[in-house]
Design a protein around this motif. Structure first.
Motif, PDB file in Angstrom:
ATOM      1  N   ASP A   9       0.852  -1.188   0.000  1.00 42.25           N
ATOM      2  CA  ASP A   9       0.000   0.000   0.000  1.00 42.25           C
ATOM      3  C   ASP A   9       0.889   1.241   0.000  1.00 42.25           C
ATOM      4  OD1 ASP A   9      -1.740   2.077   0.418  1.00 42.25           O
ATOM      5  OD2 ASP A   9      -2.947   1.046   1.929  1.00 42.25           O
ATOM      6  N   PRO A  10       1.230   1.782  -1.186  1.00 41.32           N
ATOM      7  CA  PRO A  10       2.130   2.942  -1.255  1.00 41.32           C
ATOM      8  C   PRO A  10       1.624   4.124  -0.446  1.00 41.32           C
ATOM      9  CG  PRO A  10       1.840   1.971  -3.428  1.00 41.32           C
ATOM     10  CD  PRO A  10       0.856   1.300  -2.528  1.00 41.32           C
ATOM     11  N   ARG A  11       0.334   4.378  -0.443  1.00 42.14           N
ATOM     12  CA  ARG A  11      -0.205   5.519   0.297  1.00 42.14           C
ATOM     13  C   ARG A  11       0.106   5.393   1.787  1.00 42.14           C
ATOM     14  NH1 ARG A  11      -6.420   7.241  -0.551  1.00 42.14           N
ATOM     15  NH2 ARG A  11      -5.639   6.967  -2.672  1.00 42.14           N
ATOM     16  N   GLU A  12      -0.109   4.216   2.307  1.00 45.62           N
ATOM     17  CA  GLU A  12       0.160   3.985   3.724  1.00 45.62           C
ATOM     18  C   GLU A  12       1.660   4.036   4.015  1.00 45.62           C
ATOM     19  OE1 GLU A  12      -0.231   0.116   6.590  1.00 45.62           O
ATOM     20  OE2 GLU A  12      -2.060   0.729   5.522  1.00 45.62           O
ATOM     21  N   TRP A  13       2.471   3.505   3.100  1.00 50.25           N
ATOM     22  CA  TRP A  13       3.925   3.489   3.293  1.00 50.25           C
ATOM     23  C   TRP A  13       4.486   4.902   3.352  1.00 50.25           C
ATOM     24  CZ3 TRP A  13       8.480   5.109   1.265  1.00 50.25           C
ATOM     25  CH2 TRP A  13       9.644   4.438   1.658  1.00 50.25           C
ATOM     26  N   PHE A  14       4.075   5.757   2.392  1.00 56.07           N
ATOM     27  CA  PHE A  14       4.572   7.131   2.383  1.00 56.07           C
ATOM     28  C   PHE A  14       4.098   7.894   3.623  1.00 56.07           C
ATOM     29  CE2 PHE A  14       5.135   6.521  -2.283  1.00 56.07           C
ATOM     30  CZ  PHE A  14       6.459   6.920  -2.358  1.00 56.07           C
ATOM     31  N   ALA A  15       2.845   7.686   4.012  1.00 52.51           N
ATOM     32  CA  ALA A  15       2.325   8.374   5.188  1.00 52.51           C
ATOM     33  C   ALA A  15       3.098   7.984   6.440  1.00 52.51           C
ATOM     34  CB  ALA A  15       0.838   8.070   5.355  1.00 52.51           C
ATOM     35  N   ALA A  16       3.553   6.726   6.492  1.00 51.78           N
ATOM     36  CA  ALA A  16       4.277   6.247   7.668  1.00 51.78           C
ATOM     37  C   ALA A  16       5.710   6.757   7.706  1.00 51.78           C
ATOM     38  CB  ALA A  16       4.263   4.720   7.698  1.00 51.78           C
ATOM     39  N   HIS A  17       6.274   7.141   6.564  1.00 49.74           N
ATOM     40  CA  HIS A  17       7.686   7.529   6.503  1.00 49.74           C
ATOM     41  C   HIS A  17       7.905   9.031   6.316  1.00 49.74           C
ATOM     42  CE1 HIS A  17       8.035   3.189   5.716  1.00 49.74           C
ATOM     43  NE2 HIS A  17       9.293   3.311   6.065  1.00 49.74           N
ATOM     44  N   ARG A  18       6.859   9.792   6.077  1.00 52.35           N
ATOM     45  CA  ARG A  18       7.045  11.208   5.729  1.00 52.35           C
ATOM     46  C   ARG A  18       7.415  12.092   6.914  1.00 52.35           C
ATOM     47  NH1 ARG A  18       0.616  12.403   4.563  1.00 52.35           N
ATOM     48  NH2 ARG A  18      -0.041  12.553   6.753  1.00 52.35           N
ATOM     49  N   GLY A  19       7.089  11.671   8.115  1.00 55.41           N
ATOM     50  CA  GLY A  19       7.366  12.491   9.288  1.00 55.41           C
ATOM     51  C   GLY A  19       6.309  13.564   9.469  1.00 55.41           C
ATOM     52  N   PRO A  20       6.465  14.416  10.476  1.00 53.08           N
ATOM     53  CA  PRO A  20       5.478  15.469  10.734  1.00 53.08           C
ATOM     54  C   PRO A  20       5.512  16.552   9.662  1.00 53.08           C
ATOM     55  CG  PRO A  20       7.360  15.724  12.185  1.00 53.08           C
ATOM     56  CD  PRO A  20       7.560  14.414  11.475  1.00 53.08           C
ATOM     57  N   LEU A  21       4.404  17.272   9.563  1.00 52.43           N
ATOM     58  CA  LEU A  21       4.325  18.386   8.624  1.00 52.43           C
ATOM     59  C   LEU A  21       5.332  19.466   9.029  1.00 52.43           C
ATOM     60  CD1 LEU A  21       2.802  19.711   6.229  1.00 52.43           C
ATOM     61  CD2 LEU A  21       1.276  20.742   7.922  1.00 52.43           C
ATOM     62  N   LYS A  22       6.171  19.876   8.065  1.00 54.39           N
ATOM     63  CA  LYS A  22       7.198  20.876   8.351  1.00 54.39           C
ATOM     64  C   LYS A  22       6.785  22.259   7.897  1.00 54.39           C
ATOM     65  CE  LYS A  22      12.099  21.909   7.572  1.00 54.39           C
ATOM     66  NZ  LYS A  22      13.369  21.433   6.968  1.00 54.39           N
ATOM     67  N   LYS A  23       6.163  22.348   6.725  1.00 54.40           N
ATOM     68  CA  LYS A  23       5.809  23.660   6.181  1.00 54.40           C
ATOM     69  C   LYS A  23       4.640  23.503   5.219  1.00 54.40           C
ATOM     70  CE  LYS A  23       9.177  26.403   5.301  1.00 54.40           C
ATOM     71  NZ  LYS A  23      10.370  27.045   4.686  1.00 54.40           N
ATOM     72  N   GLU A  24       3.769  24.500   5.211  1.00 53.69           N
ATOM     73  CA  GLU A  24       2.666  24.547   4.253  1.00 53.69           C
ATOM     74  C   GLU A  24       2.768  25.844   3.474  1.00 53.69           C
ATOM     75  OE1 GLU A  24      -1.317  22.782   5.160  1.00 53.69           O
ATOM     76  OE2 GLU A  24      -1.965  24.886   4.981  1.00 53.69           O
ATOM     77  N   LEU A  25       2.753  25.739   2.152  1.00 55.09           N
ATOM     78  CA  LEU A  25       2.931  26.894   1.278  1.00 55.09           C
ATOM     79  C   LEU A  25       1.725  27.046   0.369  1.00 55.09           C
ATOM     80  CD1 LEU A  25       6.586  26.106   0.138  1.00 55.09           C
ATOM     81  CD2 LEU A  25       5.925  27.775   1.880  1.00 55.09           C
ATOM     82  N   ARG A  26       1.292  28.267   0.190  1.00 51.38           N
ATOM     83  CA  ARG A  26       0.220  28.549  -0.767  1.00 51.38           C
ATOM     84  C   ARG A  26       0.854  29.204  -1.989  1.00 51.38           C
ATOM     85  NH1 ARG A  26      -5.819  29.745   0.557  1.00 51.38           N
ATOM     86  NH2 ARG A  26      -6.635  30.525  -1.426  1.00 51.38           N
ATOM     87  N   MET A  27       0.948  28.426  -3.048  1.00 48.29           N
ATOM     88  CA  MET A  27       1.618  28.893  -4.263  1.00 48.29           C
ATOM     89  C   MET A  27       0.661  29.709  -5.113  1.00 48.29           C
ATOM     90  SD  MET A  27       4.833  27.484  -4.588  1.00 48.29           S
ATOM     91  CE  MET A  27       5.114  27.028  -6.304  1.00 48.29           C
TER      92      MET A  27
END
Length: 378
Positions: free
Chosen positions: A183-201
């Motif tokens: 399950d790639p979605r679950e794998w990435f969510a488990a490895h991404r770590g906490p949110l660092k920055k949110e940008l509005r482009m």
């Protein structure tokens, strides 16, 4: 035209390389009326899409909720003078967009002068392959879930707005996406770590992400259009391919390996040590540096050179049988090829060795002519 300075302004190249290149993300807000705004707009994107014969199921893709939409859902068989072709249907594409899909137009880096200039500037700076994709999405729609890319990413928002979320973690020098993950979605969510920055482009904003940086993006309101340049320099794996052809010229690499069972493996151990030392000497040679440099140059496209109805005037040379001059750099390989031909046109050599600067090839031919190894032919 777009230069690297246009894309990075007001950040200079030196500051970019010293502080951000392959180190950390860089967000550059747009300058009012700056040149980045003119990279592409809705009218230009529609003109590209209207060139229906250029698009295939591989170059025009649709995504919904992070999952690719099967090409048979939006592509149809059409009849052309060359036979049957499988192409995206504009009507079906727009129907799927209305139902919440996002559109990805791939390999657009050579389709406009602006995209071509920006792609070439990035390819030259990073000494890598640069491709450009255009992403069209709508408010509240997320085309791709959290992921990382195995290459540098430089995104330019050109229409509308989009929110990018950057996470704390970074994959360690990835060269491909994770393999064998259920399950790639679950794998990435488990490895991404906490949110660092949110940008509005917003239009004209630029975002650089080093390879491996976990991120995702969401169209905020209305329609969003952004161009992403993916830049992939060479890495150590290329040495194995280049070394194989070079090493095989040494008889030591064509010799049988000694049996590991003989003398407790002592003979094989000595042989492997000797081969390793030979490889080290080989990679230290200027000629091998030239090979790597040419491999990098192969990734950088030449500017289009059509000039019809004018025809190129060809300048012919014939080898005389005399030894060629000692030419340094990549031009040496092209000259060796030319001296092995019955007759060669300088312009054809430039076309064949398009990964070597034309001036270097001209200098090599002039040196060979001055040394008497080549002579002009009618």
């Amino acid at each position: 035209m777009f230069s690297l300075d246009d894309l990075l302004a007001p950040i200079g190249r030196r500051q970019f390389d010293d502080e951000f290149n392959d180190r950390q993300p860089l967000y550059i807000p747009a300058e009012a009326g700056g040149p980045k705004r003119a990279l592409l707009d809705w009218a230009g994107f529609n003109r590209l899409l209207d060139q229906a014969s250029n698009w295939t199921a591989q170059s025009l893709k649709l995504v919904h909720n992070g999952e690719p939409i099967p090409p048979e859902t939006y592509c149809v068989q059409v009849q052309t003078q060359s036979g049957s072709a499988y192409r995206p249907s504009p009507a079906r594409v727009q129907t799927l967009l209305a139902s919440g899909a996002s559109l990805v137009a791939g390999d657009v880096h050579a389709l406009t002068p602006e995209l071509s200039a920006a792609s070439r500037a990035l390819a030259e700076h990073f000494a890598g392959l640069c491709c450009a994709n255009v992403y069209c999405s709508f408010g509240g729609v997320q085309a791709f879930n959290t992921h990382f890319d195995p290459h540098h990413v430089l995104a330019v928002q050109v229409e509308g707005e989009k929110t990018w979320r950057l996470y704390a973690n970074r994959a360690d020098a990835p060269v491909e996406l994770p393999q064998g993950v259920n399950d790639p979605r679950e794998w990435f969510a488990a490895h991404r770590g906490p949110l660092k920055k949110e940008l509005r482009m917003r239009p004209g904003d630029v975002l650089y992400l080093p390879r491996g940086w976990y991120h995702d993006a969401l169209a905020t309101e209305g329609a969003s259009l952004h161009v992403t340049f993916g830049i992939t320099p060479l890495y150590g794996r290329i040495l194995f391919r280049l070394l194989e052809s070079a090493a095989m010229q040494d008889p030591a690499f064509r010799a049988w390996l000694r049996p590991a069972r003989e003398d407790g493996g002592a003979g094989l151990r000595d042989q492997l040590k000797d081969l390793g030392q030979r490889l080290a000497r080989l990679t230290a040679q200027p000629a091998f540096l030239d090979e790597v440099a040419m491999a990098q140059e192969r990734l950088i496209p030449r500017d289009p050179a059509y000039d019809l109805p004018n025809r190129t005037r060809l300048t012919y040379y014939r080898p005389t049988g005399l030894l060629g001059p000692a030419v340094e750099g990549p031009g040496r390989i092209a000259l060796e090829w030319a001296l092995g031909q019955r007759q060669v046109a300088l312009e054809d050599m430039i076309a064949q060795f398009d990964f070597i600067p034309p001036d270097a090839l001209r200098e090599a031919i002039e040196a060979a002519e001055a040394a008497g190894a080549l002579t002009r032919a009618p």
